[in-house]
Design a protein around this motif. Structure first.
Motif, PDB file in Angstrom:
ATOM      1  N   CYS A  48       0.850  -1.190   0.000  1.00 23.38           N
ATOM      2  CA  CYS A  48       0.000   0.000   0.000  1.00 23.38           C
ATOM      3  C   CYS A  48       0.889   1.245   0.000  1.00 23.38           C
ATOM      4  O   CYS A  48       1.744   1.395   0.881  1.00 23.38           O
ATOM      5  CB  CYS A  48      -0.898  -0.006   1.239  1.00 23.38           C
ATOM      6  SG  CYS A  48      -1.865   1.511   1.386  1.00 23.38           S
ATOM      7  N   CYS A  83       0.035  -4.785   5.023  1.00 24.95           N
ATOM      8  CA  CYS A  83      -0.047  -3.587   4.173  1.00 24.95           C
ATOM      9  C   CYS A  83       1.271  -3.339   3.435  1.00 24.95           C
ATOM     10  O   CYS A  83       1.281  -2.733   2.370  1.00 24.95           O
ATOM     11  CB  CYS A  83      -0.369  -2.358   5.011  1.00 24.95           C
ATOM     12  SG  CYS A  83      -1.852  -2.521   6.007  1.00 24.95           S
ATOM     13  N   CYS A  92      -8.251  -0.299   0.725  1.00 23.47           N
ATOM     14  CA  CYS A  92      -7.589  -0.516   2.010  1.00 23.47           C
ATOM     15  C   CYS A  92      -7.777  -1.974   2.429  1.00 23.47           C
ATOM     16  O   CYS A  92      -8.873  -2.513   2.314  1.00 23.47           O
ATOM     17  CB  CYS A  92      -8.188   0.408   3.073  1.00 23.47           C
ATOM     18  SG  CYS A  92      -7.486   0.177   4.701  1.00 23.47           S
TER      19      CYS A  92
HETATM   20  S1  SF4 Z   1      -4.534   0.092   6.705  1.00 27.89           S
HETATM   21 FE1  SF4 Z   1      -5.233   0.422   4.586  1.00 27.89          FE
HETATM   22  S2  SF4 Z   1      -4.494   2.446   4.042  1.00 27.89           S
HETATM   23 FE2  SF4 Z   1      -3.391   1.811   5.858  1.00 27.89          FE
HETATM   24  S3  SF4 Z   1      -1.527   0.905   5.065  1.00 27.89           S
HETATM   25 FE3  SF4 Z   1      -2.990  -0.756   5.332  1.00 27.89          FE
HETATM   26  S4  SF4 Z   1      -3.982  -0.959   3.347  1.00 27.89           S
HETATM   27 FE4  SF4 Z   1      -2.965   1.017   3.368  1.00 27.89          FE
END
Ligand code: SF4
Length: 102
Positions: free
Chosen positions: A68, A81, A99
């Motif tokens: 991400c 992530c 997300c």
């Molecule tokens: S919680 Fe969601 S926005 Fe935050 S790093 Fe993980 S995937 Fe990305």
């Protein structure tokens, strides 16, 4: 913006991270970046020395983080992530979120 549009598309580092109606987005933001933006809005009934801000800065497009792209700045980031790139998915009808923790 809420008075001029029906839908809001929130982008981060060149990607859509959330897409929803104005009402739904303001009442129920799901992406941590959108939540951070909402927290940084000044409130008419509060007197603050400083507004909230999102830690860190937008990544260099030539050196994007793995997984991400928001993970270095995200308060909800986990190992998942860092390893996986989230896709824009339907959170509920007419509300899309990119997300892994939604
Ligand atoms: S919680 Fe969601 S926005 Fe935050 S790093 Fe993980 S995937 Fe990305």
């Amino acid at each position: 913006m809420a008075e001029m549009a029906d839908r809001v598309v929130v982008m981060y580092a060149g990607e859509v991270v959330e897409d929803a109606s104005v009402f739904d987005l303001f009442a129920n933001p799901k992406h941590p970046y959108t939540m951070g933006l909402m927290k940084s809005l000044p409130k008419m009934d509060e007197q603050l020395e400083e507004l909230d801000s999102i830690i860190g800065s937008v990544p260099n497009p030539l050196d994007m983080p793995k997984g991400c792209s928001f993970h270095p700045r995200c308060p909800k980031a986990t190992v998942k992530c860092i390893k996986n790139k989230p896709q824009l998915e339907e959170y509920r009808e007419n509300h899309l979120v990119r997300c892994l923790q939604t």
